[in-house]
Design a protein around this motif. Structure first.
Motif, mmCIF file in Angstrom:
data_model
loop_
_atom_site.group_PDB
_atom_site.id
_atom_site.type_symbol
_atom_site.label_atom_id
_atom_site.label_comp_id
_atom_site.label_asym_id
_atom_site.label_seq_id
_atom_site.Cartn_x
_atom_site.Cartn_y
_atom_site.Cartn_z
ATOM 1 N N SER A 74 10.439 4.374 17.549
ATOM 2 C CA SER A 74 10.046 5.735 17.927
ATOM 3 C C SER A 74 11.263 6.568 18.301
ATOM 4 N N ILE A 75 12.203 5.964 19.017
ATOM 5 C CA ILE A 75 13.438 6.671 19.391
ATOM 6 C C ILE A 75 14.232 7.040 18.144
ATOM 7 N N SER A 76 14.303 6.104 17.191
ATOM 8 C CA SER A 76 14.995 6.393 15.933
ATOM 9 C C SER A 76 14.317 7.534 15.177
ATOM 10 N N LEU A 77 12.986 7.565 15.224
ATOM 11 C CA LEU A 77 12.241 8.640 14.558
ATOM 12 C C LEU A 77 12.554 9.996 15.181
ATOM 13 N N ILE A 78 12.561 10.039 16.512
ATOM 14 C CA ILE A 78 12.853 11.302 17.207
ATOM 15 C C ILE A 78 14.240 11.812 16.805
ATOM 16 N N TRP A 79 15.203 10.904 16.782
ATOM 17 C CA TRP A 79 16.570 11.266 16.381
ATOM 18 C C TRP A 79 16.584 11.824 14.957
ATOM 19 N N PHE A 80 15.876 11.162 14.039
ATOM 20 C CA PHE A 80 15.867 11.601 12.643
ATOM 21 C C PHE A 80 15.202 12.971 12.514
ATOM 22 N N ARG A 97 0.834 -1.210 0.000
ATOM 23 C CA ARG A 97 0.000 0.000 0.000
ATOM 24 C C ARG A 97 0.868 1.260 0.000
ATOM 25 N N ILE A 98 1.853 1.291 0.895
ATOM 26 C CA ILE A 98 2.693 2.477 0.995
ATOM 27 C C ILE A 98 3.585 2.629 -0.245
ATOM 28 N N PHE A 99 4.093 1.510 -0.770
ATOM 29 C CA PHE A 99 4.930 1.578 -1.971
ATOM 30 C C PHE A 99 4.157 2.183 -3.144
ATOM 31 N N HIS A 100 2.936 1.697 -3.372
ATOM 32 C CA HIS A 100 2.155 2.211 -4.495
ATOM 33 C C HIS A 100 1.767 3.669 -4.284
ATOM 34 N N LEU A 101 1.484 4.045 -3.034
ATOM 35 C CA LEU A 101 1.185 5.446 -2.745
ATOM 36 C C LEU A 101 2.402 6.320 -3.055
ATOM 37 N N ALA A 102 3.572 5.887 -2.586
ATOM 38 C CA ALA A 102 4.808 6.654 -2.812
ATOM 39 C C ALA A 102 5.118 6.753 -4.303
ATOM 40 N N GLU A 103 5.018 5.642 -4.996
ATOM 41 C CA GLU A 103 5.303 5.615 -6.433
ATOM 42 C C GLU A 103 4.309 6.492 -7.199
ATOM 43 N N GLY A 104 3.041 6.418 -6.805
ATOM 44 C CA GLY A 104 2.020 7.231 -7.466
ATOM 45 C C GLY A 104 2.251 8.712 -7.263
ATOM 46 N N LEU A 105 2.616 9.111 -6.042
ATOM 47 C CA LEU A 105 2.907 10.521 -5.774
ATOM 48 C C LEU A 105 4.133 10.988 -6.549
ATOM 49 N N GLN A 106 5.146 10.127 -6.602
ATOM 50 C CA GLN A 106 6.383 10.480 -7.324
ATOM 51 C C GLN A 106 6.092 10.731 -8.810
ATOM 52 N N LYS A 107 5.204 9.949 -9.376
ATOM 53 C CA LYS A 107 4.860 10.103 -10.789
ATOM 54 C C LYS A 107 3.960 11.312 -11.042
ATOM 55 N N ASN A 108 3.457 11.893 -9.935
ATOM 56 C CA ASN A 108 2.591 13.057 -10.055
ATOM 57 C C ASN A 108 3.239 14.303 -9.443
ATOM 58 N N HIS A 109 4.552 14.424 -9.674
ATOM 59 C CA HIS A 109 5.299 15.652 -9.365
ATOM 60 C C HIS A 109 5.496 15.915 -7.877
ATOM 61 N N PHE A 110 5.710 14.845 -7.111
ATOM 62 C CA PHE A 110 6.103 14.972 -5.718
ATOM 63 C C PHE A 110 7.521 14.430 -5.545
ATOM 64 N N ASN A 111 8.330 15.133 -4.746
ATOM 65 C CA ASN A 111 9.598 14.579 -4.271
ATOM 66 C C ASN A 111 9.286 13.757 -3.025
ATOM 67 N N VAL A 112 9.333 12.444 -3.129
ATOM 68 C CA VAL A 112 8.886 11.570 -2.053
ATOM 69 C C VAL A 112 10.076 11.013 -1.276
ATOM 70 N N SER A 113 9.980 11.108 0.041
ATOM 71 C CA SER A 113 10.943 10.458 0.935
ATOM 72 C C SER A 113 10.183 9.496 1.841
ATOM 73 N N ILE A 114 10.816 8.383 2.146
ATOM 74 C CA ILE A 114 10.242 7.362 3.033
ATOM 75 C C ILE A 114 11.091 7.265 4.285
ATOM 76 N N LEU A 115 10.425 7.198 5.427
ATOM 77 C CA LEU A 115 11.088 6.954 6.705
ATOM 78 C C LEU A 115 10.523 5.660 7.260
ATOM 79 N N THR A 116 11.371 4.647 7.386
ATOM 80 C CA THR A 116 10.897 3.295 7.718
ATOM 81 C C THR A 116 11.987 2.542 8.478
ATOM 82 N N PRO A 117 11.646 1.497 9.227
ATOM 83 C CA PRO A 117 12.695 0.726 9.912
ATOM 84 C C PRO A 117 13.516 -0.108 8.928
#
Length: 387
Positions: free
Chosen positions: A94-100, A22-42
């Protein structure tokens, strides 16, 4: 003009399953529609419960995949059923997210995946600032789903999680929900909150032809997906009437070992576990079966299994055994058959009624309906207008 957007998620390829797709297709779809997409994931670990080999020994990992920037952060990986260990896993990410968040520039548009509730809360708490648009993508209702799965009791901890849930909803500018039930639940708490129904419609590669059925007279039923507690595949193996069927299983998860042991001890039964395949391999393989089963051990309010959309787009008639809004989708769109969640006698009776049905014609009808009604690009276009 390109717009920057960050997606914070617990799941992303090479992890498998509905959430990462779900998230991959959302990210790919946004990227193809003029978004600079970044993913934050474990670092990849799901559903195995340990860091994948290619990422072992790393504290963080950055890559650019399909023109999408992917930041993978440290997590204490585990698929333990122990609540303390599960909590520690969520807190570690969550700790990694706070650091990022503290050490990087964050775009003004952020999509946050929920659940996990605590990870979503961390994101909403530390990203809440003037001018930033926070979009909460709710795929399951926690803590309610945990209570319905009997993983949680309505005690002090449950009330605390409800407060966290409310906080997440309150501070989101837009809430995406995969079902009408999720959106109704959100609006029962915050009637003026802006919401959008965002189903998990897949992008399916067109396959040349549906394979011919395997050469025997038995009905070949397939399950492909997470072998978790909620799906109840181990129980299903025990309850099916195997007089005129075969049961084929693909996937991985917490129940895999139990399922393998059951098959070994009941080797006279036509149950076959085929392991885990990539999504592309799986699609090419499962179209040889007659019907796909989608079970839930208990009806979960708000849950609509994404397999409904995936199987129907592949032209596989569906046997749905989970209740709720998913059952309504099967009925309204004539995608297959239903049996009451938890009623195994009825399930076996429904299976008996399917035997002898001309399933290739049924599959073609199902696929035609799915291609018309479950269109990813139309849905994405409507979403982009809101973000």
């Amino acid at each position: 003009m390109m717009k920057d957007i960050l997606i914070i998620t617990n799941y992303y390829p090479p992890e498998t399953g509905a959430a990462s797709n779900r998230i991959f297709h959302l990210a790919e779809g946004l990227q193809k529609n003029h978004f600079n997409v970044s993913i934050l994931t474990p670092l990849p670990n799901y559903p195995r419960g340990h860091i994948f080999n290619d990422y072992k020994g790393k504290f963080k990992y950055f890559s650019i995949e399909n023109n999408i920037k992917v930041h993978r952060l440290w997590i204490y990986a585990s698929n333990s059923k122990n609540k303390i260990i599960r909590l520690f896993t969520m807190l570690s990410y969550s700790i990694s997210l706070i650091w990022f968040i503290a050490t990087n520039k964050i775009p003004n548009r952020v999509i946050v995946q929920s659940p996990p509730l605590i990870v979503a809360f961390t994101s909403m708490l530390f990203l809440r600032s003037k001018g930033r648009k926070l979009i909460l993508n709710v795929s399951d209702l926690w803590p309610l789903a945990g209570y319905e799965l009997r993983a949680l009791k309505k005690n002090f901890s449950y009330k605390l999680l409800e407060k966290i849930e409310y906080y997440n909803y309150k501070h989101a500018h837009l809430i995406l929900g995969q079902s009408e039930e999720i959106l109704s639940h959100v609006q029962s708490k915050l009637p003026k909150k802006q919401t959008f129904k965002y189903r998990n419609y897949p992008i399916i590669e067109t396959l040349d032809n549906k394979l011919e059925p395997l050469p025997n007279k038995k009905l070949k039923i397939v399950y492909a997906g997470l072998l978790g507690v909620a799906q109840g595949i181990h129980r299903l193996c025990q309850e099916l009437d195997y007089s005129n069927i075969e049961f084929h299983i693909y996937g991985d998860g917490a129940e895999r070992v139990q399922i393998e042991k059951f098959i070994k001890t009941k080797n006279e039964l036509p149950i076959y576990y085929h392991g885990e395949l990539t999504r592309h391999e799986l699609h090419k393989t499962i179209i040889q079966y007659d019907i796909a089963i989608i079970p839930l051990l208990n009806r979960i309010y708000g849950s609509v299994p994404s397999k409904i959309f995936e199987y129907s787009k592949l032209g596989l008639p569906i046997l749905y055994f989970g209740g709720g809004e998913g059952e309504l989708l099967i009925k309204q769109n004539d995608l297959g058959w239903i049996a009451d969640a938890g009623n195994y006698n009825e399930l076996n009776n429904v299976i008996s009624s399917i035997i002898g049905t001309e399933l290739s014609k049924k599959g073609a009808i199902v696929q035609k309906i799915a291609n018309k009604k479950f269109d990813f690009n139309n849905q994405l276009s409507d979403l982009i207008n809101l973000i």
